[in-house]
Design a protein around this motif. Structure first.
Motif, PDB file in Angstrom:
ATOM      1  N   THR A 284      13.383  -2.571   5.749  1.00  0.00           N
ATOM      2  CA  THR A 284      12.729  -1.592   4.895  1.00  0.00           C
ATOM      3  C   THR A 284      13.111  -0.205   5.418  1.00  0.00           C
ATOM      4  O   THR A 284      14.025  -0.071   6.226  1.00  0.00           O
ATOM      5  CB  THR A 284      11.208  -1.776   4.899  1.00  0.00           C
ATOM      6  OG1 THR A 284      10.676  -1.325   6.161  1.00  0.00           O
ATOM      7  CG2 THR A 284      10.825  -3.232   4.673  1.00  0.00           C
ATOM      8  N   GLU A 285      12.402   0.809   4.982  1.00  0.00           N
ATOM      9  CA  GLU A 285      12.662   2.156   5.483  1.00  0.00           C
ATOM     10  C   GLU A 285      12.037   2.390   6.855  1.00  0.00           C
ATOM     11  O   GLU A 285      12.284   3.414   7.485  1.00  0.00           O
ATOM     12  CB  GLU A 285      12.150   3.176   4.470  1.00  0.00           C
ATOM     13  CG  GLU A 285      12.866   3.107   3.137  1.00  0.00           C
ATOM     14  CD  GLU A 285      12.165   3.909   2.058  1.00  0.00           C
ATOM     15  OE1 GLU A 285      11.540   4.938   2.391  1.00  0.00           O
ATOM     16  OE2 GLU A 285      12.224   3.510   0.878  1.00  0.00           O
ATOM     17  N   SER A 286      11.222   1.426   7.320  1.00  0.00           N
ATOM     18  CA  SER A 286      10.529   1.645   8.591  1.00  0.00           C
ATOM     19  C   SER A 286      10.600   0.481   9.569  1.00  0.00           C
ATOM     20  O   SER A 286      10.165   0.615  10.705  1.00  0.00           O
ATOM     21  CB  SER A 286       9.053   1.977   8.326  1.00  0.00           C
ATOM     22  OG  SER A 286       8.446   0.934   7.589  1.00  0.00           O
ATOM     23  N   CYS A 287      11.139  -0.663   9.162  1.00  0.00           N
ATOM     24  CA  CYS A 287      11.238  -1.783  10.099  1.00  0.00           C
ATOM     25  C   CYS A 287      12.383  -2.710   9.719  1.00  0.00           C
ATOM     26  O   CYS A 287      12.872  -2.701   8.587  1.00  0.00           O
ATOM     27  CB  CYS A 287       9.920  -2.556  10.186  1.00  0.00           C
ATOM     28  SG  CYS A 287       9.484  -3.449   8.686  1.00  0.00           S
ATOM     29  N   PHE A 288      12.796  -3.522  10.689  1.00  0.00           N
ATOM     30  CA  PHE A 288      13.936  -4.413  10.531  1.00  0.00           C
ATOM     31  C   PHE A 288      13.618  -5.740  11.196  1.00  0.00           C
ATOM     32  O   PHE A 288      13.373  -5.803  12.399  1.00  0.00           O
ATOM     33  CB  PHE A 288      15.181  -3.770  11.148  1.00  0.00           C
ATOM     34  CG  PHE A 288      16.444  -4.581  11.051  1.00  0.00           C
ATOM     35  CD1 PHE A 288      16.664  -5.460  10.012  1.00  0.00           C
ATOM     36  CD2 PHE A 288      17.436  -4.440  12.017  1.00  0.00           C
ATOM     37  CE1 PHE A 288      17.839  -6.201   9.924  1.00  0.00           C
ATOM     38  CE2 PHE A 288      18.615  -5.157  11.947  1.00  0.00           C
ATOM     39  CZ  PHE A 288      18.815  -6.037  10.891  1.00  0.00           C
ATOM     40  N   PHE A 289      13.594  -6.832  10.398  1.00  0.00           N
ATOM     41  CA  PHE A 289      13.464  -8.198  10.906  1.00  0.00           C
ATOM     42  C   PHE A 289      14.874  -8.777  10.998  1.00  0.00           C
ATOM     43  O   PHE A 289      15.559  -8.933   9.979  1.00  0.00           O
ATOM     44  CB  PHE A 289      12.619  -9.061   9.967  1.00  0.00           C
ATOM     45  CG  PHE A 289      11.152  -8.789  10.008  1.00  0.00           C
ATOM     46  CD1 PHE A 289      10.273  -9.696  10.592  1.00  0.00           C
ATOM     47  CD2 PHE A 289      10.626  -7.633   9.441  1.00  0.00           C
ATOM     48  CE1 PHE A 289       8.914  -9.456  10.620  1.00  0.00           C
ATOM     49  CE2 PHE A 289       9.267  -7.380   9.467  1.00  0.00           C
ATOM     50  CZ  PHE A 289       8.405  -8.289  10.054  1.00  0.00           C
ATOM     51  N   ASP A 290      15.288  -9.118  12.201  1.00  0.00           N
ATOM     52  CA  ASP A 290      16.657  -9.584  12.429  1.00  0.00           C
ATOM     53  C   ASP A 290      16.607 -10.819  13.319  1.00  0.00           C
ATOM     54  O   ASP A 290      15.749 -10.926  14.199  1.00  0.00           O
ATOM     55  CB  ASP A 290      17.463  -8.469  13.107  1.00  0.00           C
ATOM     56  CG  ASP A 290      18.907  -8.848  13.365  1.00  0.00           C
ATOM     57  OD1 ASP A 290      19.450  -9.639  12.589  1.00  0.00           O
ATOM     58  OD2 ASP A 290      19.478  -8.347  14.347  1.00  0.00           O
TER      59      ASP A 290
ATOM     60  N   LEU B 144       0.815  -1.218   0.000  1.00  0.00           N
ATOM     61  CA  LEU B 144       0.000   0.000   0.000  1.00  0.00           C
ATOM     62  C   LEU B 144       0.849   1.269   0.000  1.00  0.00           C
ATOM     63  O   LEU B 144       0.452   2.292  -0.565  1.00  0.00           O
ATOM     64  CB  LEU B 144      -0.919  -0.002   1.217  1.00  0.00           C
ATOM     65  CG  LEU B 144      -2.013  -1.070   1.223  1.00  0.00           C
ATOM     66  CD1 LEU B 144      -2.735  -1.083   2.564  1.00  0.00           C
ATOM     67  CD2 LEU B 144      -3.006  -0.845   0.088  1.00  0.00           C
ATOM     68  N   SER B 145       2.010   1.212   0.649  1.00  0.00           N
ATOM     69  CA  SER B 145       2.892   2.379   0.745  1.00  0.00           C
ATOM     70  C   SER B 145       4.320   1.926   0.454  1.00  0.00           C
ATOM     71  O   SER B 145       5.068   1.585   1.370  1.00  0.00           O
ATOM     72  CB  SER B 145       2.792   2.993   2.150  1.00  0.00           C
ATOM     73  OG  SER B 145       3.607   4.133   2.261  1.00  0.00           O
ATOM     74  N   PRO B 146       4.725   1.869  -0.820  1.00  0.00           N
ATOM     75  CA  PRO B 146       5.987   1.240  -1.222  1.00  0.00           C
ATOM     76  C   PRO B 146       7.223   1.873  -0.591  1.00  0.00           C
ATOM     77  O   PRO B 146       7.302   3.090  -0.408  1.00  0.00           O
ATOM     78  CB  PRO B 146       5.988   1.428  -2.752  1.00  0.00           C
ATOM     79  CG  PRO B 146       4.549   1.588  -3.116  1.00  0.00           C
ATOM     80  CD  PRO B 146       3.932   2.321  -1.972  1.00  0.00           C
ATOM     81  N   GLN B 147       8.174   1.014  -0.252  1.00  0.00           N
ATOM     82  CA  GLN B 147       9.466   1.416   0.280  1.00  0.00           C
ATOM     83  C   GLN B 147      10.542   0.524  -0.339  1.00  0.00           C
ATOM     84  O   GLN B 147      10.241  -0.486  -0.972  1.00  0.00           O
ATOM     85  CB  GLN B 147       9.498   1.248   1.806  1.00  0.00           C
ATOM     86  CG  GLN B 147       8.484   2.068   2.566  1.00  0.00           C
ATOM     87  CD  GLN B 147       8.563   1.839   4.062  1.00  0.00           C
ATOM     88  OE1 GLN B 147       9.491   1.193   4.575  1.00  0.00           O
ATOM     89  NE2 GLN B 147       7.598   2.360   4.794  1.00  0.00           N
ATOM     90  N   GLU B 148      11.792   0.900  -0.127  1.00  0.00           N
ATOM     91  CA  GLU B 148      12.893   0.043  -0.542  1.00  0.00           C
ATOM     92  C   GLU B 148      13.028  -1.107   0.450  1.00  0.00           C
ATOM     93  O   GLU B 148      12.957  -0.910   1.665  1.00  0.00           O
ATOM     94  CB  GLU B 148      14.205   0.823  -0.601  1.00  0.00           C
ATOM     95  CG  GLU B 148      15.369  -0.033  -1.103  1.00  0.00           C
ATOM     96  CD  GLU B 148      16.669   0.758  -1.222  1.00  0.00           C
ATOM     97  OE1 GLU B 148      17.464   0.437  -2.120  1.00  0.00           O
ATOM     98  OE2 GLU B 148      16.870   1.685  -0.411  1.00  0.00           O
ATOM     99  N   ILE B 149      13.213  -2.310  -0.075  1.00  0.00           N
ATOM    100  CA  ILE B 149      13.342  -3.523   0.732  1.00  0.00           C
ATOM    101  C   ILE B 149      14.717  -4.133   0.497  1.00  0.00           C
ATOM    102  O   ILE B 149      15.144  -4.310  -0.649  1.00  0.00           O
ATOM    103  CB  ILE B 149      12.275  -4.566   0.343  1.00  0.00           C
ATOM    104  CG1 ILE B 149      10.860  -3.996   0.471  1.00  0.00           C
ATOM    105  CG2 ILE B 149      12.430  -5.837   1.181  1.00  0.00           C
ATOM    106  CD1 ILE B 149       9.797  -4.857  -0.192  1.00  0.00           C
ATOM    107  N   TRP B 150      15.389  -4.452   1.583  1.00  0.00           N
ATOM    108  CA  TRP B 150      16.595  -5.273   1.534  1.00  0.00           C
ATOM    109  C   TRP B 150      16.257  -6.621   2.154  1.00  0.00           C
ATOM    110  O   TRP B 150      15.838  -6.684   3.315  1.00  0.00           O
ATOM    111  CB  TRP B 150      17.729  -4.626   2.323  1.00  0.00           C
ATOM    112  CG  TRP B 150      18.452  -3.537   1.611  1.00  0.00           C
ATOM    113  CD1 TRP B 150      18.167  -2.199   1.636  1.00  0.00           C
ATOM    114  CD2 TRP B 150      19.589  -3.674   0.761  1.00  0.00           C
ATOM    115  NE1 TRP B 150      19.053  -1.503   0.851  1.00  0.00           N
ATOM    116  CE2 TRP B 150      19.941  -2.377   0.302  1.00  0.00           C
ATOM    117  CE3 TRP B 150      20.357  -4.765   0.340  1.00  0.00           C
ATOM    118  CZ2 TRP B 150      21.020  -2.155  -0.544  1.00  0.00           C
ATOM    119  CZ3 TRP B 150      21.433  -4.541  -0.508  1.00  0.00           C
ATOM    120  CH2 TRP B 150      21.751  -3.248  -0.937  1.00  0.00           C
TER     121      TRP B 150
END
Length: 200
Positions: free
Chosen positions: A128-134, A33-39
């Motif tokens: 992403t620009e707003s969250c991190f799964f680690d 819904l709100s695209p961001q860059e994903i690593w």
């Protein structure tokens, strides 16, 4: 999508595994819904079911899904087609071939998708620009369904920014995107080699 507080999910129970899938699925719903860059950096990479759309509640994200379970590959594809930029880094192993070939075929003409294969990758992380799964989980069928994993989900802006910079400095130094699709990829979402390595 996620507040600034970190939280941990331990997937040693069916509830923990379901919780992880729900959080990951809702995160991708937000990205669509709100695209961001994903690593997405993961040593092992296979497809697996993640988003429960059997009731049709998520069909507004992609009407072509139908009333069924939606897979991780399909979420990645939909995110890119809706404007996300996906940077995918995986290890050089046959285990990753099916999922990577499937994703390459779906996104071969998309400028928002690039991938790198490395024989040194052992990192597991999605940022992403707003969250991190680690944490310990490879993004695989076994990681999501079989193994006991500990995953930290963070919205800390400093940690997110640092990780994105680190990934940018580590990968895609000599990037050249292949444009030819791979024909007839074999897709298997049941097995991967996580279970053969007790250090994963």
């Amino acid at each position: 999508m996620i507040n600034s507080n970190s939280r941990k999910i331990l997937t040693n129970t069916p509830l923990g595994k379901r919780h992880l899938k729900e959080v990951l699925g809702s995160t991708f719903a937000g990205l669509i819904l709100s695209p961001q860059e994903i690593w997405l950096v993961t040593a092992w990479f296979t497809d697996f079911e993640i988003l429960d759309n059997r009731s049709g509640n998520w069909s507004y994200l992609n009407a072509s899904w139908g009333n069924r379970m939606v897979t991780f590959i399909e979420l990645l594809e939909t995110a890119v087609l809706n404007g996300c930029k996906l940077n995918l880094v995986v290890n050089e192993t046959k285990t990753n071939d099916s999922a990577l070939s499937l994703l390459k075929n779906k996104l071969v003409n998309e400028d928002g998708f690039r991938f790198e294969i490395s024989d040194k990758v052992h990192i597991k992380g999605l940022v992403t620009e707003s969250c991190f799964f680690d944490g310990s989980m490879n993004f695989t069928f076994s990681g999501a369904n079989r193994n006991d994993e500990l995953v930290t989900i963070s919205g800390d802006t400093h940690q997110i920014s640092t990780t994105r910079i680190d990934f940018s400095n580590l990968y895609f130094k000599n990037y050249q995107q292949k444009t030819k699709a791979i024909e007839n990829p074999v897709v298997e979402i049941e097995e991967d080699e996580d279970d053969e390595h007790d250090f994963f």
